[in-house]
Scaffold this motif. Structure first.
Motif, short mmCIF file in Angstrom:
data_model
loop_
_atom_site.label_atom_id
_atom_site.label_comp_id
_atom_site.label_asym_id
_atom_site.label_seq_id
_atom_site.Cartn_x
_atom_site.Cartn_y
_atom_site.Cartn_z
N TYR A 132 -36.22 -80.20 -63.51
CA TYR A 132 -35.92 -79.16 -62.41
C TYR A 132 -36.24 -79.70 -60.97
CZ TYR A 132 -40.96 -78.89 -62.58
OH TYR A 132 -42.54 -79.14 -62.43
N TYR A 141 -39.20 -76.90 -54.36
CA TYR A 141 -39.08 -77.20 -53.11
C TYR A 141 -40.44 -76.43 -52.21
CZ TYR A 141 -37.19 -72.46 -53.37
OH TYR A 141 -36.93 -71.16 -53.68
N PHE A 160 -45.16 -74.21 -54.27
CA PHE A 160 -43.90 -74.91 -54.83
C PHE A 160 -43.21 -73.78 -55.73
CE2 PHE A 160 -46.55 -78.64 -53.73
CZ PHE A 160 -45.62 -79.34 -52.91
N ASN A 161 -42.11 -73.96 -55.29
CA ASN A 161 -40.96 -73.20 -56.16
C ASN A 161 -40.08 -73.89 -56.77
OD1 ASN A 161 -42.08 -70.85 -54.79
ND2 ASN A 161 -40.38 -70.43 -53.56
N ILE A 162 -39.79 -73.44 -58.12
CA ILE A 162 -39.07 -74.29 -59.15
C ILE A 162 -37.87 -73.80 -59.57
CG2 ILE A 162 -39.36 -75.17 -61.42
CD1 ILE A 162 -42.29 -75.01 -61.28
N ILE A 163 -36.95 -74.65 -59.22
CA ILE A 163 -35.37 -74.27 -59.79
C ILE A 163 -34.66 -75.31 -60.69
CG2 ILE A 163 -35.05 -73.06 -57.47
CD1 ILE A 163 -33.44 -75.48 -56.45
N GLN A 164 -33.96 -74.52 -61.53
CA GLN A 164 -33.40 -75.25 -62.72
C GLN A 164 -31.88 -75.02 -62.68
OE1 GLN A 164 -35.63 -75.92 -65.79
NE2 GLN A 164 -37.25 -74.31 -65.55
N PRO A 165 -31.19 -76.31 -63.21
CA PRO A 165 -29.76 -76.01 -63.43
C PRO A 165 -29.26 -75.24 -64.25
CG PRO A 165 -30.77 -78.13 -64.25
CD PRO A 165 -31.96 -77.23 -63.92
N PHE A 166 -27.87 -74.99 -64.16
CA PHE A 166 -27.33 -74.12 -65.25
C PHE A 166 -27.22 -74.87 -66.42
CE2 PHE A 166 -25.10 -72.25 -61.37
CZ PHE A 166 -25.30 -70.90 -61.45
N PRO A 202 -27.22 -73.32 -58.83
CA PRO A 202 -26.56 -72.25 -57.87
C PRO A 202 -26.62 -72.40 -56.35
CG PRO A 202 -28.58 -71.14 -58.60
CD PRO A 202 -28.48 -72.72 -59.35
N ILE A 210 -28.50 -71.55 -53.23
CA ILE A 210 -29.44 -70.88 -52.90
C ILE A 210 -29.84 -70.73 -51.24
CG2 ILE A 210 -32.11 -70.59 -53.10
CD1 ILE A 210 -31.65 -71.92 -55.95
#
Lengths: 476, 476
Positions: free
Chosen positions: B43, B46, B451-457, B467, B469
């Motif tokens: 993941y 940021y 810390f914010n966690i983002i994941q790929p499609f 996506p 953001i």
């Protein structure tokens, strides 16, 4: 945390304004429901897939523990662990049918949760109101824990704990604890706790009122003292088991989960569970020693403990099944509480419908026959006789009947048909009938959600609030 | 994952175009560096704080394991575990000094990482180029693992593994493995592996060239075969210990960490570590049985194992210290590798400067005296004599000197003064001198990053991509 406190006050003021005719002040409850520092302890998250159109906007929000799968819009909204599930939003070009009405959608439907509070409420966005064809608004609404909002535009309401507003548009109402509403619209109404009320205009009308004293043992609510009772204690006592799924970013898929089953990564599985093909285990569902037969489901906030569900069973949002065996296609409605002690078996026959908000709590063996409708409060065989009816008998009713605390008017046939139709459509939507190619549903598509975790500011004036976030379809 | 593959090809083509004079094809390396399915396994995240102005935009991006603390802009950029640290971006109204130049910033500085690749590179955005006062661009650049970009606008470059570009603007260059550059600008140049090159125009010029054969034992790189060698193996062997910090959302703060120390939640602490006041342990730092004295720091990608740092020590990005005792204010530069076997003690005297990209790898006891400059490859006492000089002796040099493989020209005094000034400014910026009120630095402010966690499609054409953001300052 000044800005968050101000936001809560602003929403309280608006809800109080909208409920002024009832002389209600929701402030004492809203301020106390969650100690302000708790907002720092939790994160919010949202689910993304490749097939739900998204246009997320989270603006100046405090939102913890929420999931938004489709097009979205949130403004100054405190949501704290409220789950907004937008995976059934309608698409542009789709036809919206409501009775004999038919509308063509011009835009993709979006969720709007503007200045709203909501705490620990489940919102499922399958809108049924043709007056809000492309939007699912909530504006400002304060809920006590474990309320369900299912397909309902709202504004300035107060929902008691474990209240369910189902297929109902509600404006400026107070809905009592554990009440269940299913009707077209309701505005400026105060609904007593424990009211089970389905009203399909001229077709049928179902009204059951829980005995107030007995209900308080299960759910007792006071805006100053908060929530108490057996149901609340049951749910609260299971909270620690959810810790791990929220602590960890990626979870291993457990054994004994069929590859064509959808186990949400925020569900809890304990003990020895079997998850068969086409089963859907939704977010925040809790399964312990649960045997889920083919096509069965456990929707959000369900508890299935020491129980066996034979197959094609619907366990609706917030329903609890403890020490029981359910035959094929038993339906257990929203927030129903079905519990026996392990010593005395509880069995429910095939095709039986346990109405939403039914409490079955037995310390003796109980055999609920197949193809019955069951409602109300049942603590022994005598209660069951008073609070149940064979579905074919109910279908014969043409004008009205009373039985115990139930008052039914209208067409029994239409009532049974409506329920059966809905059960079939839930099974289909959830993917229970998937054959490997066709009739795909949530049990198949919800396997591929990417969950993104967002955290509130930890310092400064915005402490406890989240930054403004916009997430769009790819722009190229 | 077609779109992600297409994006990689597009970037390869652009970098190849920019490097056409060297007849380089980075494609074979770029395609093989990370198996395409790996992009789904990680993941991105940021960091957000209340005091870094943000205006994040991640557009049609694949970015895994990256942190962006300030104003930002990313476009079709594959970043995979590259960390872009924007906590020293300059603010609107600030004065940007560069030599005798002085500029007033009209806007908050922003990071721009447009069509760039970068893999496992550390980018630290303290820009030193007055021609890019309000922007920190990277456009398109492909790196082999563990490269550092420190204050460098880039375009169409290829950086070898463990290469560092420091205070340097680079255009259309190939930088060899383990090379270190510090100079104003460099364009259309091919830099050999193991080149340590500082060039401050007319003031001083420092050039050391690692012996090619000996360097290959530590870092061997081939665009077709990939990376090998002692340094690479060392880092790779520690990777499993990072698993837990990335798996878990919230981590408990360990014992023996002073409350006025900043321990990044993506750092690893193992064994018995002591973390004193004003210590900064940055993201992806690895500490095992490390004793960090007051004001010491371990910057990103550092390893400090079985070592004691007395206090006010700088351990720059990617430096590794294994089995050693460092007295007060020892500086260990970027990617330096300082290792003894446990049996033979290695001690470094106070005030000594270990140059960036120095390799000290000894199997015999070695005592590095205080106030020395140390560089190059050192495997015994004889090497140390050849590759070190007392700082006061260096300060006396006015024209030039040669010693072993080092060639120095210009003012030794200016060189020493520049280094000492930089060390002090790093200590100050990192909060080493915080007295409870003033001279606050990263060691204080970095305690409060969300810390914010983002994941790929996970499915569809965008599989492996994220996506779009946008995250903004609050809008009210």
């Amino acid at each position: 945390m000044k800005q968050l406190e101000n936001l809560i006050e602003e929403i309280v003021h608006r809800v109080n304004t909208n409920l002024r005719e009832f002389r209600i002040d929701v402030g004492p409850y809203a301020r106390k429901a969650v100690p302000i520092k708790q907002f720092l302890k939790f994160y919010a998250f949202y689910g993304l897939t490749d097939y739900h159109p998204i246009d997320f906007h989270f603006g100046h929000s405090s939102l913890a523990g929420s999931y938004f799968l489709g097009k979205c819009h949130i403004d100054d909204s405190v949501l704290y662990k409220t789950d907004v599930r937008g995976d059934e939003l309608k698409r542009a070009g789709a036809t919206f049918k409501s009775g004999e009405l038919s509308l063509k959608l011009r835009r993709n439907e979006r969720i709007v949760v503007r200045n709203a509070y909501l705490i620990k409420t489940l919102v499922h966005c399958y809108s049924h109101d043709p007056e809000f064809a492309e939007e699912f608004p909530i504006e400002n609404t304060i809920s006590a824990p474990y309320a369900n909002i299912h397909g309902a535009p709202m504004r300035g309401c107060f929902l008691g704990p474990f209240a369910t507003v189902d297929l109902t548009t509600v404006h400026d109402c107070e809905i009592g604890a554990f009440s269940y509403l299913q009707m077209g619209e309701l505005s400026h109404t105060q609904v007593e706790p424990g009211t089970i009320w389905l009203n399909n205009g001229y077709t049928f009308h179902f009204l059951y009122q829980f005995p107030a004293e007995a209900l308080r043992e299960y759910i007792d609510f006071d805006r100053d003292r908060g929530v108490a009772g057996v149901l609340f204690d049951f749910v609260e006592s299971h909270k620690p088991h959810f810790q791990k799924v929220f602590d960890v970013v990626h979870l291993e898929r457990p054994d004994r989960v069929h590859r064509r089953a959808a186990l949400n990564r925020y569900a809890v599985l304990r003990g020895r569970c079997n998850i068969a093909e086409n089963v859907l285990v939704a977010q925040r569902a809790y399964l312990e020693n649960a045997d889920m037969g083919k096509g069965a489901n456990a929707q959000e906030n369900c508890f299935i403990v020491n129980a066996r569900l034979e197959g094609y069973n619907v366990t609706a949002h917030g329903a609890k099944i403890i020490h029981a065996v359910l035959k094929n296609k038993v339906f257990v409605g929203f927030n129903a509480f079905v519990r026996s002690t392990g010593a005395s078996p509880l069995a429910i026959g095939a095709g039986t419908i346990i109405m939403p908000h039914t409490i079955i709590d037995v310390a003796e063996p109980l055999d609920i026959p197949p193809d019955h409708l069951v409602w109300g409060l049942i603590r022994n065989a005598a209660d069951l006789r008073e609070n149940s009816l064979r579905l074919d008998r109910l279908s014969e009713i043409k004008s009205s009947f009373r039985q115990g605390r139930l008052h039914f008017q209208g067409s029994g046939k239409a009532f049974v048909a409506a329920f059966r139709h809905r059960i079939e459509s839930i099974l289909e939507t959830n993917g229970a009938y998937f054959d490997g190619r066709l009739v795909k549903g949530h049990a198949q598509s919800d396997q591929n959600i990417a969950f993104n975790i967002i955290q509130p500011f930890t310092t400064g004036g915005r402490k406890g609030l989240y930054p403004t976030i916009d997430i769009h379809e790819k722009v190229r």
